[in-house]
Enzyme design. Structure first.
Site, short mmCIF file in Angstrom:
data_model
loop_
_atom_site.label_atom_id
_atom_site.label_comp_id
_atom_site.label_asym_id
_atom_site.label_seq_id
_atom_site.Cartn_x
_atom_site.Cartn_y
_atom_site.Cartn_z
N CYS A 62 2.10 -9.85 13.34
CA CYS A 62 3.22 -9.08 12.77
C CYS A 62 4.43 -9.02 13.70
O CYS A 62 5.52 -8.62 13.28
CB CYS A 62 2.76 -7.67 12.43
SG CYS A 62 1.25 -7.66 11.46
N ASN A 95 2.17 -3.91 3.86
CA ASN A 95 2.32 -4.59 5.15
C ASN A 95 2.45 -6.10 4.91
O ASN A 95 1.49 -6.73 4.47
CB ASN A 95 1.09 -4.28 6.01
CG ASN A 95 1.17 -4.91 7.40
OD1 ASN A 95 1.96 -5.82 7.63
ND2 ASN A 95 0.35 -4.42 8.30
N HIS A 129 8.07 -2.59 12.46
CA HIS A 129 7.12 -3.28 11.59
C HIS A 129 6.54 -2.26 10.61
O HIS A 129 6.21 -1.14 10.97
CB HIS A 129 6.02 -3.93 12.42
CG HIS A 129 4.89 -4.43 11.60
ND1 HIS A 129 5.09 -5.21 10.49
CD2 HIS A 129 3.55 -4.24 11.70
CE1 HIS A 129 3.93 -5.49 9.94
NE2 HIS A 129 2.97 -4.91 10.65
N1 COA Z 1 -9.40 5.17 -0.18
C1 COA Z 1 -10.01 6.35 -0.21
N2 COA Z 1 -10.73 6.84 0.81
C2 COA Z 1 -10.81 6.08 1.91
C3 COA Z 1 -10.20 4.82 2.02
C4 COA Z 1 -9.47 4.37 0.90
N3 COA Z 1 -8.84 3.18 0.90
N4 COA Z 1 -10.45 4.32 3.24
C5 COA Z 1 -11.20 5.21 3.89
N5 COA Z 1 -11.43 6.29 3.09
C6 COA Z 1 -12.17 7.50 3.38
C7 COA Z 1 -13.20 7.28 4.47
O1 COA Z 1 -14.45 6.88 3.93
C8 COA Z 1 -13.26 8.64 5.10
O2 COA Z 1 -14.04 9.50 4.29
P1 COA Z 1 -14.98 10.64 4.94
O3 COA Z 1 -14.04 11.56 5.64
O4 COA Z 1 -15.63 11.24 3.73
O5 COA Z 1 -15.90 9.92 5.85
C9 COA Z 1 -11.84 9.16 5.03
O6 COA Z 1 -11.23 8.43 3.93
C10 COA Z 1 -11.03 8.89 6.27
O7 COA Z 1 -11.24 7.54 6.68
P2 COA Z 1 -10.54 6.95 7.94
O8 COA Z 1 -11.10 5.58 8.17
O9 COA Z 1 -10.62 7.96 9.02
O10 COA Z 1 -9.04 6.82 7.41
P3 COA Z 1 -7.73 6.66 8.26
O11 COA Z 1 -6.92 7.87 8.18
O12 COA Z 1 -8.01 6.09 9.63
O13 COA Z 1 -6.98 5.56 7.42
C11 COA Z 1 -6.35 3.26 7.54
C12 COA Z 1 -7.49 4.24 7.34
C13 COA Z 1 -6.90 1.85 7.47
C14 COA Z 1 -5.33 3.49 6.46
C15 COA Z 1 -5.71 3.55 8.92
O14 COA Z 1 -6.70 3.59 9.91
C16 COA Z 1 -4.68 2.54 9.30
O15 COA Z 1 -3.69 2.35 8.63
N6 COA Z 1 -4.85 1.89 10.46
C17 COA Z 1 -3.91 0.88 10.92
C18 COA Z 1 -4.07 -0.39 10.14
C19 COA Z 1 -2.90 -1.30 10.28
O16 COA Z 1 -1.78 -0.88 10.31
N7 COA Z 1 -3.18 -2.62 10.35
C20 COA Z 1 -2.19 -3.62 10.47
C21 COA Z 1 -1.54 -3.60 11.80
S1 COA Z 1 -0.29 -4.78 11.93
#
Ligand code: COA
Length: 333
Positions: A130, A285, A255
Site C-alpha cells: 500500500c 482499501n 493510505h
Molecule cells: N463482522 C462482524 N463481526 C466481526 C467481523 C466482521 N467482519 N470480524 C470480526 N468480528 C467479531 C469478532 O469475532 C469479535 O467478536 P467477539 O468479540 O465476540 O469475539 C469482534 O468482532 C471483534 O473482533 P476483532 O478481530 O477484535 O475486530 P477488530 O476491531 O480488530 O477489527 C479489523 C478487525 C480487521 C477490521 C481490524 O483489525 C483492522 O482493520 N485491522 C487492520 C487491517 C488493515 O488495515 N489491513 C490492511 C493494511 S494496509
C-alpha cells in the site's frame, strides 16, 4: 532548474546536495478510475457473518468496487491524468506502476499499461504494497533530478483477484481502483518535494501476505498496531527532513485502510480529520491506488490550492511505509 538553498536536510548526504538543485515537482495532471461494479456491505452479508453496521463502525468502509484488471484500471486512470496534463504519450519519460495485485507474476504489469497508453518509454512495477505510490513519488523526484521531464506515477489494484469475499477478516476491507499523476519538472519554482521518508521491516511479512495463487491472509490486530506506529514514525521523519511541524501541513492524504487507524495515528501526531483527505467509505482499501484516488477527489473538491503544503502518508504489507511532503502546484490547484 531552480536553485534553492536548503539547510534543513539531514546532514552530509548526496541527497542534500541534489535537493539544493531541485527541479520542482509539479502535479501536471491527476486522474482516477473505479470500475462500475459495486459490492456493498449488505451484499457481503450474503456470504459471511457480518453487518453493514459492524463494518462501518470498525473500519469506516461502506462499499468497494470490483472488476477490471490492474492494467486496464491503471490505463483508465492514467489517460485521465494525461488528458488533464494535456500531454501526449511521447511527452512521458517513464511509467512507474505501484501495484500489489499485478496481472501476472512475470512479466510486470507496467509494460502492458504502457502499451495501452501507447507510451514509448521505460515502464516498471513497484511492489511496496500500500506504500507503493508514495515510494513512486520519491523515485520520480530522484529521476527528475537526473534530467527526466515528466513521469507517470500510477497506483492500480485488482485486489478482488486475491481477496476471499467469504472471509470476514479480510473480505470486508479490499476493493479495486486506480489513481495516477503526471509529475513534471517545474522551472517556476512554485513546487517542490520538501521532505520524504521510506521504510520497510521484513519482520512483519507474516501479518499480511498472499502466497502464489492464494488470497490475502492477515493478522488484523497486529497490522492495526504496526500501522499506527509506522504512520507516526514516517510522518515525523518526513516533517523533520522538511523542517516543518504538523501545523504547517495544509492537507494530509493517508493510505485508506481503516478510519480507526487514521484516527489513532492522528491522535498521537496532532493532525485533525478536517485537514485529512478520505475516500474510504466509497472505495474500501485499494492498496497502492488509495492515495491518488483521494488526491483526485480533493482536487475536485477544491481542497488544495497552489502553494499548499500537502503530505502523502502510506503504510502497508511488508511492512512498508512512506511519506512525502510537497509544496503543491498543478492542475485544479
Ligand atoms: N463482522 C462482524 N463481526 C466481526 C467481523 C466482521 N467482519 N470480524 C470480526 N468480528 C467479531 C469478532 O469475532 C469479535 O467478536 P467477539 O468479540 O465476540 O469475539 C469482534 O468482532 C471483534 O473482533 P476483532 O478481530 O477484535 O475486530 P477488530 O476491531 O480488530 O477489527 C479489523 C478487525 C480487521 C477490521 C481490524 O483489525 C483492522 O482493520 N485491522 C487492520 C487491517 C488493515 O488495515 N489491513 C490492511 C493494511 S494496509
Amino acid at each position: 532548474m531552480v536553485t534553492i538553498a536548503k539547510t534543513s536536510i539531514a546532514e552530509g548526504t548526496r541527497t542534500r546536495e541534489l535537493l539544493m538543485q531541485h527541479p520542482g515537482f509539479r502535479f501536471a495532471g491527476v486522474g482516477s478510475y473505479l470500475p462500475d461494479e459495486i459490492v456493498t456491505n449488505d451484499d457481503l452479508t450474503k456470504n459471511m457473518d457480518t453487518s453493514d453496521e459492524w463494518i462501518r463502525e470498525r473500519t469506516g468502509i461502506g462499499q468497494r468496487h470490483v472488476g477490471g484488471t490492474t492494467s486496464s484500471l491503471a490505463a483508465e486512470a492514467a489517460k485521465r491524468a494525461m488528458d488533464r496534463a494535456n500531454v501526449e504519450p511521447a511527452d512521458i519519460d517513464l511509467l512507474l506502476l505501484a501495484t500489489t495485485s499485478p496481472d501476472f507474476i512475470c512479466p510486470g504489469t507496467a509494460p502492458a499499461v504502457a502499451q495501452l497508453l501507447e507510451l514509448d518509454c521505460g515502464a516498471l512495477d513497484i511492489q511496496a504494497a500500500c506504500s507503493g505510490w508514495v515510494y513512486g513519488l520519491v523515485m520520480a523526484n530522484g529521476l527528475l533530478l537526473q534530467g527526466m521531464k515528466r513521469i507517470l506515477v500510477v497506483g492500480s489494484e485488482a485486489l478482488d483477484q486475491i481477496t476471499d469475499y467469504t472471509d470476514r477478516n479480510t473480505g470486508i476491507l479490499f476493493g479495486n481502483g486506480a489513481g495516477a499523476a503526471v509529475v513534471e519538472v517545474d522551472p517556476s519554482g512554485a513546487s517542490e518535494l520538501l521532505g520524504w521518508d521510506m521504510g520497510a521491516d521484513g519482520n512483519y511479512v507474516s501479518i499480511l501476505y498472499a502466497e502464489h495463487g492464494d488470497v490475502l491472509k492477515m493478522d488484523g490486530k497486529e497490522v492495526f498496531r504496526q500501522a499506527v506506529t509506522a504512520m507516526q514514525r514516517s510522518a515525523r521523519n518526513a516533517l523533520k527532513m522538511a523542517n516543518l511541524t504538523v501545523e504547517d501541513i495544509d492537507l494530509v492524504i493517508p493510505h485508506q485502510a481503516n478510519i480507526r487507524i487514521v484516527e489513532a495515528a492522528w491522535k498521537r501526531l496532532g493532525f485533525s480529520m478536517e485537514k485529512t483527505g478520505m475516500r474510504l467509505e466509497e472505495t474500501g482499501n485499494t492498496s497502492a491506488a488509495s492515495i491518488p484516488l483521494v488526491l483526485d477527489k480533493v482536487l475536485d473538491e477544491g481542497r488544495i490550492s497552489e502553494g499548499d503544503t500537502v503530505m502523502f502518508l502510506g503504510f502497508g504489507g511488508g511492512m512498508t511505509w512512506a511519506t512525502t511532503i510537497v509544496r503543491y502546484a498543478g492542475e485544479r490547484a
